[in-house]
Motif scaffolding. Structure first.
Motif, PDB file in Angstrom:
ATOM      1  N   ASN A  21       0.798  -1.225  -0.269  1.00  0.00           N
ATOM      2  CA  ASN A  21      -0.088   0.065   0.096  1.00  0.00           C
ATOM      3  C   ASN A  21       0.870   1.331  -0.026  1.00  0.00           C
ATOM      4  O   ASN A  21       0.419   2.233  -0.606  1.00  0.00           O
ATOM      5  CB  ASN A  21      -0.776   0.016   1.127  1.00  0.00           C
ATOM      6  N   LYS A  22       1.976   1.109   0.799  1.00  0.00           N
ATOM      7  CA  LYS A  22       2.798   2.249   0.580  1.00  0.00           C
ATOM      8  C   LYS A  22       3.528   2.724  -1.010  1.00  0.00           C
ATOM      9  O   LYS A  22       3.343   3.739  -1.372  1.00  0.00           O
ATOM     10  CB  LYS A  22       4.174   2.104   1.713  1.00  0.00           C
ATOM     11  N   ASN A  25       0.893   4.439  -2.899  1.00  0.00           N
ATOM     12  CA  ASN A  25       0.795   5.611  -2.518  1.00  0.00           C
ATOM     13  C   ASN A  25       1.836   6.618  -3.193  1.00  0.00           C
ATOM     14  O   ASN A  25       1.740   7.767  -3.222  1.00  0.00           O
ATOM     15  CB  ASN A  25       0.757   5.935  -1.048  1.00  0.00           C
ATOM     16  N   SER A  26       2.982   5.984  -3.538  1.00  0.00           N
ATOM     17  CA  SER A  26       4.202   6.620  -4.283  1.00  0.00           C
ATOM     18  C   SER A  26       4.123   6.700  -5.977  1.00  0.00           C
ATOM     19  O   SER A  26       4.032   5.480  -6.336  1.00  0.00           O
ATOM     20  CB  SER A  26       5.519   6.034  -3.979  1.00  0.00           C
ATOM     21  N   ARG A  43      -7.429   8.506  -3.009  1.00  0.00           N
ATOM     22  CA  ARG A  43      -6.658   7.422  -3.624  1.00  0.00           C
ATOM     23  C   ARG A  43      -6.554   5.922  -2.694  1.00  0.00           C
ATOM     24  O   ARG A  43      -6.312   4.994  -3.110  1.00  0.00           O
ATOM     25  CB  ARG A  43      -5.071   8.001  -3.434  1.00  0.00           C
ATOM     26  N   TYR A  44      -6.893   6.298  -1.402  1.00  0.00           N
ATOM     27  CA  TYR A  44      -6.643   5.186  -0.369  1.00  0.00           C
ATOM     28  C   TYR A  44      -7.665   4.108  -1.025  1.00  0.00           C
ATOM     29  O   TYR A  44      -7.613   2.806  -0.661  1.00  0.00           O
ATOM     30  CB  TYR A  44      -6.919   5.612   1.047  1.00  0.00           C
ATOM     31  N   ARG A  47      -6.277   2.173  -4.132  1.00  0.00           N
ATOM     32  CA  ARG A  47      -5.134   0.980  -3.544  1.00  0.00           C
ATOM     33  C   ARG A  47      -5.604  -0.188  -2.542  1.00  0.00           C
ATOM     34  O   ARG A  47      -5.054  -1.081  -2.451  1.00  0.00           O
ATOM     35  CB  ARG A  47      -3.732   1.978  -2.709  1.00  0.00           C
ATOM     36  N   HIS A 106      -8.259   5.860   7.514  1.00  0.00           N
ATOM     37  CA  HIS A 106      -8.739   6.688   6.588  1.00  0.00           C
ATOM     38  C   HIS A 106     -10.334   6.863   6.818  1.00  0.00           C
ATOM     39  O   HIS A 106     -10.877   7.748   6.368  1.00  0.00           O
ATOM     40  CB  HIS A 106      -8.624   5.954   5.263  1.00  0.00           C
TER      41      HIS A 106
END
Length: 258
Positions: A21-22, A25-26, A43-44, A47, A106
């Motif tokens: 997930n990191k 996020n990139s 965006r979460y 993903r 979130h």
């Protein structure tokens, strides 16, 4: 008693989904484009679906392999144990632990409490029954086949996120597999669990037996209702591709047994 391998696999699984997930996020690490609608603060959601698709794919394939190599899981669902089966359950528990943390971060408790209750119930059950007592692993392996349907449900969700039309070829093809696996895996497995649990009631505590039967009954009803909503959304509202369709997906996937 807990085995070091089960605890380590759970930890590695949780860490692995955190890393996945990191990376999603990139912008520098991902190799697939983010839908424009989900490129900002939401965006979460995108993903999370990608991570769920990865989990469903891994767990369903490993679960099927477990049943193929160890058919005793179907005959003795209470005592049959293999390290690969334990690995599969550990991966799911690690995923659920991470997903619980992600939901709290979130979306908070108020809007996600049914999902959180579902996750915490499965986590506690898995840790207690599958790992500590190393029993009932067969039920976990059988239920992991439900994730075959989750693969196509998550694919449907991603297609909607990327604004694919419901009349497009790829959406229709996914829809066929989605409906087939919903019936063949999700509904069929929930229905099959009734005679399985009834047969095994003499080998487990009455409280656990009645709890299983109640849980399966509720999940079957929920999934029948959601199946109706899925059919209605995909076959009677072809031109709709909004967040309501994605909500149908979320409800179905959160109303399953892991």
């Amino acid at each position: 008693m807990f085995t070091p391998s089960s605890l380590l696999t759970t930890l590695v699984s949780c860490l692995g989904f955190w890393i996945l997930n990191k990376s999603l996020n990139s912008n520098n690490l991902i190799i697939i484009p983010v839908p424009d609608k989900y490129a900002g603060l939401t965006r979460y959601k995108w993903r999370n679906v990608v991570g769920s698709l990865v989990h469903a794919t891994v767990v369903s394939i490993v679960g099927a392999f477990c049943l193929y190599t160890t058919p005793q899981y179907l005959q003795d669902r209470v005592e049959t144990y293999t390290s690969l089966g334990e690995f599969n359950i550990a991966v799911t528990i690690g995923y659920l632990i991470y997903d619980t943390r992600d939901l709290l971060q979130h979306q908070g408790v108020t809007s996600t409490w049914p999902i959180l209750l579902h996750h915490l119930t499965l986590i506690s059950t898995g840790l207690h029954m599958f790992f500590y007592h190393q029993r009932l692993l067969g039920y976990g392996i059988i239920c992991s086949l439900i994730e075959f349907n989750s693969v196509f449900l998550h694919a449907r969700q991603l297609l909607l996120m990327y604004s694919f039309s419901k009349s497009s070829g790829i959406y229709k093809m996914n829809n066929v597999f989605n409906i087939f696996t919903y019936i063949a895996f999700r509904l069929a497995i929930f229905t099959t669990l009734f005679p399985f649990v009834w047969e095994d009631c003499g080998r487990i505590t009455p409280l656990l037996c009645n709890g299983f039967l109640l849980c399966v009954s509720i999940l079957l009803v929920i999934n029948l209702v959601l199946f109706y909503r899925l059919i209605k959304s995909d076959f009677f509202s072809i031109n709709r591709k909004d967040d309501t369709d994605i909500l149908v997906n979320n409800n179905i996937n959160n109303g399953k047994s892991e």
